[in-house]
Scaffold this motif. Structure first.
Motif, PDB file in Angstrom:
ATOM      1  N   THR A  54     -27.099 -11.722   5.902  1.00  0.00           N
ATOM      2  CA  THR A  54     -26.784 -12.974   5.769  1.00  0.00           C
ATOM      3  C   THR A  54     -25.432 -13.560   6.713  1.00  0.00           C
ATOM      4  O   THR A  54     -25.396 -14.628   6.961  1.00  0.00           O
ATOM      5  CB  THR A  54     -25.928 -12.957   4.174  1.00  0.00           C
ATOM      6  N   TRP A  55     -24.842 -12.518   7.418  1.00  0.00           N
ATOM      7  CA  TRP A  55     -23.885 -12.645   8.421  1.00  0.00           C
ATOM      8  C   TRP A  55     -24.772 -13.412   9.679  1.00  0.00           C
ATOM      9  O   TRP A  55     -24.377 -14.592   9.912  1.00  0.00           O
ATOM     10  CB  TRP A  55     -23.158 -11.430   8.896  1.00  0.00           C
ATOM     11  N   GLN A  58     -25.876 -16.909   8.387  1.00  0.00           N
ATOM     12  CA  GLN A  58     -24.812 -18.070   8.629  1.00  0.00           C
ATOM     13  C   GLN A  58     -24.446 -18.294  10.163  1.00  0.00           C
ATOM     14  O   GLN A  58     -24.000 -19.530  10.348  1.00  0.00           O
ATOM     15  CB  GLN A  58     -23.319 -17.254   7.829  1.00  0.00           C
ATOM     16  N   ASP A  61     -26.942 -21.160  11.058  1.00  0.00           N
ATOM     17  CA  ASP A  61     -26.506 -22.276  10.309  1.00  0.00           C
ATOM     18  C   ASP A  61     -25.371 -22.914  11.048  1.00  0.00           C
ATOM     19  O   ASP A  61     -25.405 -24.162  11.368  1.00  0.00           O
ATOM     20  CB  ASP A  61     -26.344 -22.126   8.940  1.00  0.00           C
ATOM     21  N   THR A  62     -24.348 -22.122  11.432  1.00  0.00           N
ATOM     22  CA  THR A  62     -23.278 -22.468  12.222  1.00  0.00           C
ATOM     23  C   THR A  62     -23.612 -23.288  13.315  1.00  0.00           C
ATOM     24  O   THR A  62     -22.947 -24.323  13.823  1.00  0.00           O
ATOM     25  CB  THR A  62     -22.275 -21.371  12.351  1.00  0.00           C
ATOM     26  N   MET A 262     -18.598 -12.320   3.626  1.00  0.00           N
ATOM     27  CA  MET A 262     -19.525 -13.446   3.399  1.00  0.00           C
ATOM     28  C   MET A 262     -19.214 -13.841   1.895  1.00  0.00           C
ATOM     29  O   MET A 262     -18.520 -13.326   1.117  1.00  0.00           O
ATOM     30  CB  MET A 262     -20.800 -12.783   3.253  1.00  0.00           C
ATOM     31  N   GLU A 347     -15.468 -21.246   5.319  1.00  0.00           N
ATOM     32  CA  GLU A 347     -16.748 -20.700   5.554  1.00  0.00           C
ATOM     33  C   GLU A 347     -17.721 -22.237   5.158  1.00  0.00           C
ATOM     34  O   GLU A 347     -18.760 -22.084   5.634  1.00  0.00           O
ATOM     35  CB  GLU A 347     -17.212 -19.454   4.869  1.00  0.00           C
TER      36      GLU A 347
END
Length: 352
Positions: A54-55, A58, A61-62, A262, A347
């Motif tokens: 998931t890190w 993310q 996505d960023t 997260m 976040e």
């Protein structure tokens, strides 16, 4: 979503830079205006360890959101949590031309040849989160990363304090060739070695793989009747183990902590399922790499001259809110509230 106008783009970048304590001055404005006048968007290639984590997801996505704001065309090469697959992906990346690239290596030294090929072509290479190679082996543009030793020390200390400095503790490691995992292991040992009544009963790696974690922890629960605490090299593994532990009815016996901060793990700390985590800011590392590459491409910033070889992307430890009541909250750590709620908001907006 359409292409944002210059004022919105400037606002978004200035807001994020301000979150790092950086003032977006004339160089930034010059860079944005130069990008507006280009006949084509910048093209950048990114790879991180594996989007199963998931890190890493993310971070993607960023980068894609920031790429849209900045007008950078992003091409993604997934590492798939497999050293050989990431090497093949980066070999393919190196066969093309880019304005800049940014890479989080799954294992130190595994990508040196294709990375060097890109550097030799004059492509700025930004290392993210983990070291591509030992210092001096390649001339990367810069390295943006957390302090893995510090994060592990904070979480491990919180776990040790929670069990009164004695008992059986487990460390479930990530990939052993991953420099972040190595730093987290070092931070763990820095703390537990000070407590003679703490016994480390297992330190097996699970390679960031939640399926491996589930199997490992089923075996640990069958093998050990007493486990007091467990430190995990990332939140995904901590939460995967929590579900196994809960299914065994032992969730009230074992204090758990992870790393990455997260959103599900932060919420788990607030809900009392995890005792602690520490924020390894995927957002700041990934958009930081994007901005560093943006400056390198547009302003020709040079490594070792215009940008340092290392940029710390620090993040807080996340612990449960204080139960202490006081009319002077400024005297409490985290004002008695802690980093959790504010971090969740940051976040959500790709800021931290």
């Amino acid at each position: 979503m359409g292409k944002p106008d210059l004022s919105r783009r400037k606002f978004m970048i200035q807001s994020a830079l301000a979150s790092m304590g950086i003032v977006a001055g004339p160089a930034f404005l010059q860079t944005v205006r130069a990008a507006e006048g280009k006949n084509r968007p910048l093209k950048a290639a990114f790879s991180n360890a594996g989007l199963q984590a998931t890190w890493c997801a993310q971070g993607k996505d960023t980068v894609e959101q920031w790429g849209e704001w900045l007008g950078v065309e992003i091409h993604w090469y997934d590492g798939q949590l497999d050293v050989a697959k990431q090497r093949a992906a980066v070999d393919a990346m190196a066969a093309k031309d880019w304005d800049f690239v940014a890479i989080q290596s799954l294992s130190i030294g595994s990508l040196v040849e294709p990375v060097q090929k890109m550097i030799d072509k004059g492509i700025p290479v930004i290392a993210m989160d983990t070291m591509l190679a030992p210092w001096g082996k390649i001339k990367q543009h810069t390295f943006i990363a957390p302090d893995n030793v510090w994060m592990a020390e904070q979480v491990t200390q919180a776990l040790v304090d929670a069990i009164g400095g004695k008992g059986n503790i487990v460390m479930t490691q990530g990939s052993l060739g991953h420099t972040g995992a190595q730093g987290r292991a070092q931070g763990f040992y820095n703390v537990v070695k000070r407590y003679p009544d703490i016994k480390v009963i297992d330190e097996s790696p699970a390679d960031w793989d939640v399926a491996k974690v589930a199997q490992l922890w089923e075996n640990l629960l069958n093998r050990y009747k007493k486990i007091d605490a467990a430190f995990f090299h990332n939140d995904d593994m901590a939460l995967a183990a929590y579900h196994v532990i809960k299914n065994a009815g032992r969730e009230n016996e074992i204090v758990l902590g992870g790393i990455d901060g997260m959103p599900p793990a932060v919420q788990a700390v607030l809900d009392g399922k995890l005792h602690a985590t520490a924020r390894n800011s995927s957002a700041r590392i990934h958009w930081g790499a994007l901005v560093a590459g943006y400056y390198a491409a547009m302003l020709k910033e040079q490594p070792g001259k215009d940008i340092p070889e290392f940029i710390l992307a620090d993040g807080p430890a996340i612990l449960p809110p204080s139960k202490e009541k006081t009319d002077k909250p400024w005297l409490l750590k985290g004002y008695g509230i802690g980093a959790g709620p504010g971090l969740l908001w940051q976040e959500k907006h790709f800021l931290a």
